[in-house]
Design a protein around this motif. Structure first.
Motif, mmCIF file in Angstrom:
data_model
loop_
_atom_site.group_PDB
_atom_site.id
_atom_site.type_symbol
_atom_site.label_atom_id
_atom_site.label_comp_id
_atom_site.label_asym_id
_atom_site.label_seq_id
_atom_site.Cartn_x
_atom_site.Cartn_y
_atom_site.Cartn_z
ATOM 1 N N ASP A 193 2.872 5.621 -1.730
ATOM 2 C CA ASP A 193 1.395 5.532 -1.347
ATOM 3 C C ASP A 193 1.172 3.931 -1.652
ATOM 4 O OD1 ASP A 193 -1.168 5.451 -0.976
ATOM 5 O OD2 ASP A 193 -1.776 6.804 -2.840
ATOM 6 N N GLY A 234 -4.394 -1.719 -1.533
ATOM 7 C CA GLY A 234 -5.922 -0.973 -0.879
ATOM 8 C C GLY A 234 -5.299 -0.244 0.390
ATOM 9 N N ALA A 235 -6.423 0.015 1.199
ATOM 10 C CA ALA A 235 -6.244 0.707 2.428
ATOM 11 C C ALA A 235 -5.308 0.166 3.501
ATOM 12 C CB ALA A 235 -7.508 1.099 3.028
ATOM 13 N N LEU A 236 -4.197 -0.106 3.284
ATOM 14 C CA LEU A 236 -3.046 -0.765 4.304
ATOM 15 C C LEU A 236 -2.247 0.387 4.717
ATOM 16 C CD1 LEU A 236 -1.913 -3.262 5.301
ATOM 17 C CD2 LEU A 236 -0.299 -3.294 3.309
ATOM 18 N N GLU A 237 -2.120 0.366 6.147
ATOM 19 C CA GLU A 237 -1.189 1.185 7.066
ATOM 20 C C GLU A 237 0.139 0.495 6.772
ATOM 21 O OE1 GLU A 237 -1.959 3.535 8.550
ATOM 22 O OE2 GLU A 237 -3.944 3.715 8.436
ATOM 23 N N LYS A 238 1.076 1.579 6.497
ATOM 24 C CA LYS A 238 2.449 1.354 6.139
ATOM 25 C C LYS A 238 2.932 0.424 7.531
ATOM 26 C CE LYS A 238 3.991 5.022 3.170
ATOM 27 N NZ LYS A 238 4.738 6.020 2.860
ATOM 28 N N VAL A 290 -6.560 -5.761 4.240
ATOM 29 C CA VAL A 290 -6.869 -5.702 2.971
ATOM 30 C C VAL A 290 -6.979 -7.068 2.514
ATOM 31 C CG1 VAL A 290 -5.706 -3.478 2.611
ATOM 32 C CG2 VAL A 290 -4.316 -5.559 2.715
ATOM 33 N N GLU A 347 -1.720 2.504 -1.224
ATOM 34 C CA GLU A 347 -3.287 2.326 -1.768
ATOM 35 C C GLU A 347 -3.300 1.774 -3.056
ATOM 36 O OE1 GLU A 347 -6.897 2.464 -3.484
ATOM 37 O OE2 GLU A 347 -5.409 3.895 -3.769
#
Length: 327
Positions: free
Chosen positions: A309, A315-319, A255, A311
């Protein structure tokens, strides 16, 4: 002097509790000698920063205990190839006299063909390499002097466990001074396992086959388990006593760049700021507030973010990626 049988216990939390019980609660003029072998563990000095001294991921993944001891000094790694000894005596007149308490060990090593010697203040060396570190502690008019003996320790695991991951840390803690080390087994003229070595050391120290024993009673064991439960099995002792420190970690993630600045005191997050060029719709300060006051460990942060969440913030970030950055 009498020998204390620890019943082959390898839990470092119980073995340290036995030692503390002998120091604080057993009143005898006779010196006591305790041997113990621990399961894989990192034993921290009293004043050290736990996070600064270990690789938390490696320690967690390999089920390695992290336990803080009463005495000062640096972090040491224990496993089933490491023999630990502790002399518990009445009075404090021999505090700082490491030569007195390491001499019996050195003498037996000489008998086994190992040219060991005390170097510096409190370390034993063989052929220019360290085989033993020693520390002391006094309380209640008594003291102990304890040390490690690297007999057949997994040195690769040791170096990985007590080598922190790369991060910028400013700390008031005392950092361990790491030295080149070696195992005693490599220097013996006659090969043996650690059980045989322990017995030879015991017989050599007492100079007789008749070892006078100090037997722990049921009441002693009750007190030992209570000490372990109240101190050595607690997060507050093993991690919460760490000195205040600051962490700065930065990483280029999918991200964008994410930069975390974290202030930790008594093992808990006091302040956290997350910066970066990631594109989030919501103020990341909301996320930071959820982490204030938490224990600075992966499980605590993971639990706090379990239902979050990410996001809207990143944005599209994995935990997993965020956790790896923060802890």
């Amino acid at each position: 002097m009498r020998f204390v049988d620890n019943k082959e216990i390898t839990d470092p939390r119980l073995n340290l509790a036995i030692e503390e019980h002998l120091l604080r609660n057993v009143q005898t003029e006779e010196p006591l000698l305790l041997f113990y072998i621990n399961a894989p563990s990192v034993i921290m000095g009293r004043n050290q920063n736990s996070i600064e001294e270990i690789d938390p991921d490696f320690v967690r993944e390999n089920n390695i205990y992290v336990v803080r001891r009463l005495s000062g000094g640096g972090a040491v790694y224990h496993d089933l190839g490491n023999l630990n000894f502790s002399f518990i005596t009445q009075g404090k007149r021999d505090l700082h006299n490491f030569e007195k308490f390491t001499r019996p060990v050195v003498d037996v090593l000489h008998q086994l063909g190992v040219d060991a010697a005390l170097q510096g203040k409190s370390d034993l060396f063989v052929a220019g390499k360290k085989i033993s570190g020693n520390a002391q502690y006094a309380a209640m008019g008594r003291m102990f002097s304890h040390g490690t003996i690297l007999f057949d320790t997994n040195l690769e695991t040791m170096l990985r466990a007590i080598n922190p991951r790369q991060m910028i840390i400013e700390s008031k803690a005392v950092q361990s001074i790491r030295s080149f080390v070696t195992n005693i087994r490599e220097h013996l003229s006659e090969d043996m396992n650690i059980v045989t070595f322990r017995q030879k050391l015991l017989l050599g120290i007492f100079g007789s086959q008749n070892i006078p024993l100090f037997t722990l009673t049921e009441a002693d064991w009750e007190q030992i388990h209570e000490i372990a439960a109240q101190r050595y099995k607690t997060w507050e002792w093993n991690y919460g006593r760490s000195p205040a420190f600051n962490i700065q970690k930065s990483e280029q993630l999918p991200v964008g760049k994410v930069d975390a600045r974290i202030e930790v005191e008594k093992g808990r997050i006091q302040e956290i700021k997350i910066y970066g060029d990631f594109d989030g719709r919501r103020d990341v300060a909301e996320l930071e507030m959820r982490l204030i006051g938490l224990r600075y460990d992966r499980d605590a942060i993971q639990n706090a973010l379990a239902d979050t969440d990410l996001e809207p913030y990143f944005g599209a970030l994995e935990k997993e990626a965020l956790l790896n950055l923060l802890v």
